[in-house]
Design an enzyme around this catalytic site. Structure first.
Site, short mmCIF file in Angstrom:
data_model
loop_
_atom_site.label_atom_id
_atom_site.label_comp_id
_atom_site.label_asym_id
_atom_site.label_seq_id
_atom_site.Cartn_x
_atom_site.Cartn_y
_atom_site.Cartn_z
N SER A 166 11.85 23.40 19.96
CA SER A 166 11.96 22.08 19.34
C SER A 166 12.14 21.08 20.47
CB SER A 166 13.16 22.02 18.40
OG SER A 166 13.39 20.68 18.00
N TYR A 221 21.86 23.80 16.51
CA TYR A 221 20.39 23.89 16.47
C TYR A 221 19.80 23.66 17.87
CZ TYR A 221 15.57 22.91 14.90
OH TYR A 221 14.21 22.92 14.72
N GLY A 270 5.84 25.81 5.47
CA GLY A 270 5.74 24.92 6.63
C GLY A 270 4.81 25.38 7.75
N ILE A 271 5.32 25.34 8.97
CA ILE A 271 4.52 25.61 10.17
C ILE A 271 4.01 27.06 10.18
CG2 ILE A 271 4.66 25.77 12.70
CD1 ILE A 271 6.76 23.40 12.51
N GLY A 272 4.86 28.00 9.73
CA GLY A 272 4.45 29.40 9.72
C GLY A 272 3.28 29.64 8.79
P1 NAD Z 1 10.45 25.67 6.84
O1 NAD Z 1 11.83 25.59 6.30
O2 NAD Z 1 9.32 25.16 6.07
O3 NAD Z 1 10.12 27.20 7.28
C1 NAD Z 1 11.06 28.05 7.87
C2 NAD Z 1 10.93 29.41 7.22
O4 NAD Z 1 11.88 30.31 7.85
C3 NAD Z 1 11.28 29.38 5.72
O5 NAD Z 1 10.21 29.92 4.95
C4 NAD Z 1 12.52 30.25 5.63
O6 NAD Z 1 12.62 31.01 4.43
C5 NAD Z 1 12.36 31.17 6.86
N1 NAD Z 1 13.65 31.77 7.23
C6 NAD Z 1 14.86 31.16 7.32
N2 NAD Z 1 15.80 32.06 7.59
C7 NAD Z 1 15.18 33.26 7.69
C8 NAD Z 1 15.64 34.58 7.95
N3 NAD Z 1 16.93 34.84 8.16
N4 NAD Z 1 14.73 35.59 7.97
C9 NAD Z 1 13.42 35.34 7.75
N5 NAD Z 1 12.93 34.10 7.49
C10 NAD Z 1 13.82 33.08 7.46
O7 NAD Z 1 10.54 24.93 8.26
P2 NAD Z 1 9.45 24.60 9.37
O8 NAD Z 1 9.61 23.18 9.68
O9 NAD Z 1 8.13 25.16 9.05
O10 NAD Z 1 10.10 25.41 10.59
C11 NAD Z 1 9.43 26.42 11.30
C12 NAD Z 1 10.02 26.47 12.70
O11 NAD Z 1 9.72 25.24 13.38
C13 NAD Z 1 11.54 26.61 12.73
O12 NAD Z 1 11.92 27.47 13.79
C14 NAD Z 1 12.01 25.20 13.04
O13 NAD Z 1 13.26 25.18 13.70
C15 NAD Z 1 10.90 24.72 13.95
N6 NAD Z 1 10.81 23.27 14.07
C16 NAD Z 1 10.53 22.50 12.98
C17 NAD Z 1 10.47 21.13 13.14
C18 NAD Z 1 10.17 20.20 11.98
O14 NAD Z 1 10.27 18.99 12.17
N7 NAD Z 1 9.81 20.69 10.82
C19 NAD Z 1 10.68 20.55 14.40
C20 NAD Z 1 10.97 21.37 15.47
C21 NAD Z 1 11.02 22.72 15.30
#
Ligand code: NAD
Length: 265
Positions: free
Chosen positions: A143, A156, A18-20
């Site tokens: 978020s 959350y 995802g975002i990372g």
């Molecule tokens: P994603 O699920 O694709 O990525 C999140 C990553 O975090 C995953 O690779 C997961 O393995 C890792 N992770 C989870 N628990 C972990 C732990 N204990 N130790 C290490 N890594 C861990 O989701 P994303 O959408 O890319 O989310 C990235 C960030 O953006 C998150 O903080 C999420 O809350 C935030 N966010 C996402 C959205 C959205 O709509 N996707 C909206 C607002 C905020």
């Protein structure tokens, strides 16, 4: 635009997805040496292999809920690429959802442990070396939910409100050391996190995923004026800008990347 960070070192957590992952990609494109981290059990080696065409990237597994693991992560990154000048903490989960009266302590604590305490642990490990260098960038991922709570995901929302507050506090504490700390707050981005949410919604409603997304936008996210999910790279662009020399006067901000989802000005 020259981001002027090609001599920098970054650590991105939650970067297997995802975002990372998109943030790591953009940082590599800007010439940054990048360590990507995620918890065990994913495909970190494959992600490193995929991104390595763009520049110097290493992968280190770590669990942000485990202080020993976070310490080991920073030690491994120091040995392999050097102390990070840039920390982007993307590790996060939706966590415990449902009726407030039905979510128990375990659900709350797990959500807060990953989302909020993960940011605390990684920032605490990153800041001393940034301080010694007299330059640092920390971007935490909040978020829209952090300022606009949704009743079925209050753990959350509270974790993300905590992150916005934490970043503001760190910006005051370490701004004088030239460590700039900001939050990026997305809404409804197309990543595995929301893919799972939409698959569940589609199943519950007996519709396909596209229809589930449309109804979610109509019913749950009326402020999203563009009427679509965001793309991970649209968030990564803001994150990387904040990590750059071009953002040298931005500190303690909460930058919304939400197409207007938050209703307040
Ligand atoms: P994603 O699920 O694709 O990525 C999140 C990553 O975090 C995953 O690779 C997961 O393995 C890792 N992770 C989870 N628990 C972990 C732990 N204990 N130790 C290490 N890594 C861990 O989701 P994303 O959408 O890319 O989310 C990235 C960030 O953006 C998150 O903080 C999420 O809350 C935030 N966010 C996402 C959205 C959205 O709509 N996707 C909206 C607002 C905020």
């Amino acid at each position: 635009m020259n981001l002027d960070i090609s001599d920098r070192i970054a650590l991105v957590t939650g970067a297997d997805s995802g975002i990372g992952k998109e943030t790591a990609r953009r940082l590599l494109e800007a010439g940054v040496r990048v360590a990507i981290s995620d918890k065990a059990g994913g495909e970190l080696d494959r992600t490193v292999a995929e991104l390595s065409a763009l520049g110097e990237v290493v992968g280190v597994e770590a669990d942000v809920t485990d202080g020993v693991s976070v310490t080991a992560l920073f030690s491994a990154v120091r040995d392999q690429v050097g102390d990070p000048d840039i920390l982007v903490n993307c590790a996060g989960v939706t966590g415990a959802t449902g009726d407030f009266l039905e979510v128990d302590d375990k659900g709350w604590l797990e959500t807060l442990d990953i989302n909020l305490m993960g940011a605390v642990r990684t920032a605490r490990a990153a800041i001393p070396a940034m301080r010694a260098k007299g330059w640092g960038r920390v971007v935490l991922i909040g978020s829209e939910d952090g300022v606009q709570p949704y009743v079925d995901e209050l753990a959350y929302c509270a974790s993300k409100a905590g992150i916005i507050n934490l970043a503001k506090g760190l910006s005051k504490a370490y701004g004088p050391d030239n460590i700039l700390v900001n939050t990026v707050s997305p809404a409804f981005i197309a990543t595995p996190m929301t893919d799972k949410m939409m698959a569940k919604r589609a199943e519950e409603r007996g519709v396909d995923v596209e229809r589930a997304i449309e109804s979610f936008l109509e019913e749950e996210r009326p402020g999203m004026a563009l009427k679509r999910r965001g793309r991970a790279e649209e968030v990564a662009d803001m994150i990387v800008f904040l990590c750059s020399e071009r953002a040298s006067f931005i500190n303690g901000a909460n930058m919304r990347v939400d197409s207007g989802s938050v209703m307040t000005i």
